[in-house]
Write a protein that holds these residues in place. Sequence first.
Motif, short mmCIF file in Angstrom:
data_model
loop_
_atom_site.label_atom_id
_atom_site.label_comp_id
_atom_site.label_asym_id
_atom_site.label_seq_id
_atom_site.Cartn_x
_atom_site.Cartn_y
_atom_site.Cartn_z
N LEU A 60 42.76 -4.16 50.68
CA LEU A 60 42.95 -4.22 51.59
C LEU A 60 43.11 -3.57 52.85
CD1 LEU A 60 43.65 -8.10 52.04
CD2 LEU A 60 41.59 -7.51 50.90
N THR A 61 43.75 -2.45 53.20
CA THR A 61 44.02 -1.49 53.95
C THR A 61 44.96 -0.32 53.38
OG1 THR A 61 46.43 -1.75 54.03
CG2 THR A 61 44.87 -3.08 55.36
N GLY A 134 43.37 0.61 44.29
CA GLY A 134 43.92 -0.13 42.99
C GLY A 134 44.16 -1.34 43.51
N LEU A 135 44.29 -1.81 42.69
CA LEU A 135 44.92 -3.06 42.35
C LEU A 135 46.19 -2.90 41.90
CD1 LEU A 135 42.04 -5.39 41.65
CD2 LEU A 135 43.08 -4.59 43.65
#
Length: 315
Positions: A60-61, A134-135
């Motif tokens: 998110l950041t 990325g995740l």
Amino acid sequence: MLDTEPVFDPAIAVRPAKLADGRDLIYFDDVDTTLDAARSVDARTLDPRPANAHMRQDPLTGEWVSIAAARQNRVMLPPAHLDPLAPQTPDNPSEIPSVYDVAVFENRSPSFGPALAEPDASDAEALADLRRIGLERTKTSIGRCEVVCFSPAHEGSFGSLSRSRARTVIEAWAHRTAALSALPGVQEVFPFENRGREIGVTLPHPHGQIYSYPYITPRTERLLAAIDDYGPTLMGDILERERNGPRVLLSGEHWTAFVPFAARWPIEVHLLPHRHVPDFAATTLDERDELAGLYLQLLRGIDKLYDSPTPYIAA
């Protein structure tokens, strides 16, 4: 990059050593020290160092968070006779084997390091990869975390030091900034002192830390972006405006302390040099000499605001 090599004070002796598990330990002796050159050997039997921490990216950041489980085992508000930053005694197998003026050592349970990047790794490529979102991205928390012991006393802070001792600590910051900046993969070096249980300090012993990050911290990224937008004179223009305004607290030949225009905290002070320098290692001996006195005056003044010592984060 610096145009010249850092200059260090030859009157402040620097004495490298090792701890029992191989960590670096460096003694810095005051100009007016009463200690001799000999230092005791760390003869403890220590367990192997904890595994290197790892970082996880917040998608998110884009920020990286170091997950250092071994820090759960660090000492928490010990009694004075078990102070891990005091000189070793038969009853206290602390981290520092000898009496000292100022001592710096590698944190046993660091948030970053002791692993480093490969010597030939590209900083530009590493930073570009860190900025990619990325995740569930993870990376090894390379870098270095060091503890800076300001005094062998059990209690105190930077503001309680003598001027000679304060000058030695500042010299240690300059030395370690130069050395840590040269380590493979280190992108930012951050000396700081936290004071007060109110903000989570776990040891009353007068000390600070130095974090050597494998990335550029978010606040510094924002500062660099502001300079890119405004122009390279941003810091100089801020300093000129403040020095001619009503918010100056202290000023000398080389430094000025002021309350910033957009202060975000009940107590917030910025202390700036009067010329552009990239870090502590690039300051001159005269600048460090003056800083020792001004910084002590600033911290002692802040402590006079309240009936009890003022908690703070100083960086």
